[in-house]
Motif scaffolding. Structure first.
Motif, short mmCIF file in Angstrom:
data_model
loop_
_atom_site.label_atom_id
_atom_site.label_comp_id
_atom_site.label_asym_id
_atom_site.label_seq_id
_atom_site.Cartn_x
_atom_site.Cartn_y
_atom_site.Cartn_z
N TRP A 1 0.39 1.84 0.54
CA TRP A 1 -0.62 0.55 0.76
C TRP A 1 -1.37 0.82 -0.66
N SER B 1 1.35 -2.86 9.38
CA SER B 1 1.68 -1.52 9.06
C SER B 1 1.04 -0.43 9.93
N SER B 2 0.09 -0.42 10.43
CA SER B 2 -0.66 0.45 11.39
C SER B 2 0.01 0.90 12.87
N LEU C 1 2.78 6.05 3.80
CA LEU C 1 2.27 5.02 4.09
C LEU C 1 0.94 4.79 3.31
N VAL D 1 4.73 -0.45 11.54
CA VAL D 1 5.43 0.28 10.55
C VAL D 1 5.18 1.66 10.79
N ARG D 2 3.86 2.13 10.88
CA ARG D 2 3.72 3.59 11.16
C ARG D 2 4.55 4.32 12.02
#
Length: 316
Positions: free
Chosen positions: A83, A239-240, A79, A243-244
């Protein structure tokens, strides 16, 4: 019963976070000059907590944590890199800024949020997985960010980064207490030498303040940030918080974990964005406003996403 367990896990965390925010907002503490609190957390309390937790684990326990270390390490690193390169190519931000954003998104707030949640959900045994997860981030992506930040600081001073200076930046990065402590703790544990009870008690006394002070400090720092919501902050939050943990599920397919360890890994991956990016920005006199907005948004949304994760992973 489940709703009570979720409340017991989440409410204390957000209470201390909001306490720090209110203290900064109403100028009970100076939210613009947090170097002393920053040093307390990053150079003393958190390293002591990490070393005590990892060094006190038996060799067998530490070896059992290797798959967890790999899963979370790979998840954070993937990740982080995704990013970083997206920010560099799409937003055209500097290397230092991209690395701080990537660290904020890739490295969850394990000290401030993960530790109290894990101890609440699984009990005292949750400390070791949190320490191992912190060690994974501290060993893999924290030094990478520090190296990029050191190189950016040298460039800002108008210095050319020769090979010797790059090596100096690497040395500074890997000898930071927050990086060195968990690494030494793991080595100590694998050597199968028992940590002296007096040493453990001494480290635990200062280390026990890490989670609370880190949360309070995070809140105080965030109170000085001007929150702005844009597509970058929205993407960072997704994302945090979403997605993570899903990425952790995918990595577990490649690096199999025991069922209980897999649940732990996914829950730790679901913890909101960490404050290391903000603290590093403070250390290197960089703009921490965007990282602050990322942490505020991620932490707010995590009230829902963490509750869902706990309900799904630990239904009993």
């Amino acid at each position: 019963m489940m709703s009570n367990a979720i409340l017991m896990a989440l409410v204390p965390v957000f209470f201390v976070l909001l306490l720090g925010y209110a203290a900064g907002k109403f100028h009970v503490v100076d939210n613009l000059h947090v170097d002393a609190l920053n040093a307390l957390v990053m150079d003393f309390a958190l390293p002591a907590s990490l070393f005590a937790a990892t060094a006190s684990a038996s060799r067998r326990e530490m070896i059992e944590q290797v798959p967890l270390f790999l899963v979370l390490g790979v998840t954070m690193l993937l990740l982080y890199l995704a990013w970083y390169f997206a920010a560099r190519s799409l937003s055209k931000v500097s290397r230092s800024e991209a690395s701080l954003q990537a660290l904020t998104i890739g490295f969850p707030n394990l000290a401030g949020v993960g530790l109290p949640i894990m101890t609440s959900v699984v009990g005292p045994t949750g400390t070791v997985p949190v320490a191992v997860a912190l060690a994974a981030g501290s060993i893999l992506i924290s030094p990478l960010t520090l190296i990029i930040a050191e190189m950016g600081a040298a460039k800002a001073r108008g210095e050319e980064m020769a090979a010797r200076q790059i090596l100096t930046s690497i040395r500074r990065a890997i000898t930071k207490p927050v990086v060195l402590a968990p690494a030494l703790g793991i080595v100590f544990s694998l050597s199968d030498v028992s940590l002296d009870a007096l040493a453990h008690a001494s480290l635990a006394l200062i280390g026990s303040s890490a989670a609370g002070v880190a949360l309070f400090l995070t809140g105080a720092i965030l109170s000085a940030q001007s929150f702005r919501l844009d597509w970058t902050i929205t993407a960072a939050t997704v994302s945090s918080d979403i997605v993570r943990p899903l990425l952790a599920v995918a990595v577990i397919r490649a690096i199999p974990l025991a069922p209980d360890a897999a649940k732990t890994a996914i829950l730790l991956a679901a913890v909101p964005s960490g404050f290391f990016g903000i603290l590093f920005a403070v250390n290197y006199r960089l703009d921490s406003a965007r990282a602050g907005s990322m942490v505020i948004a991620s932490t707010g949304v995590s009230v829902v996403t963490l509750a869902i994760a706990i309900a799904m992973l630990f239904p009993n």
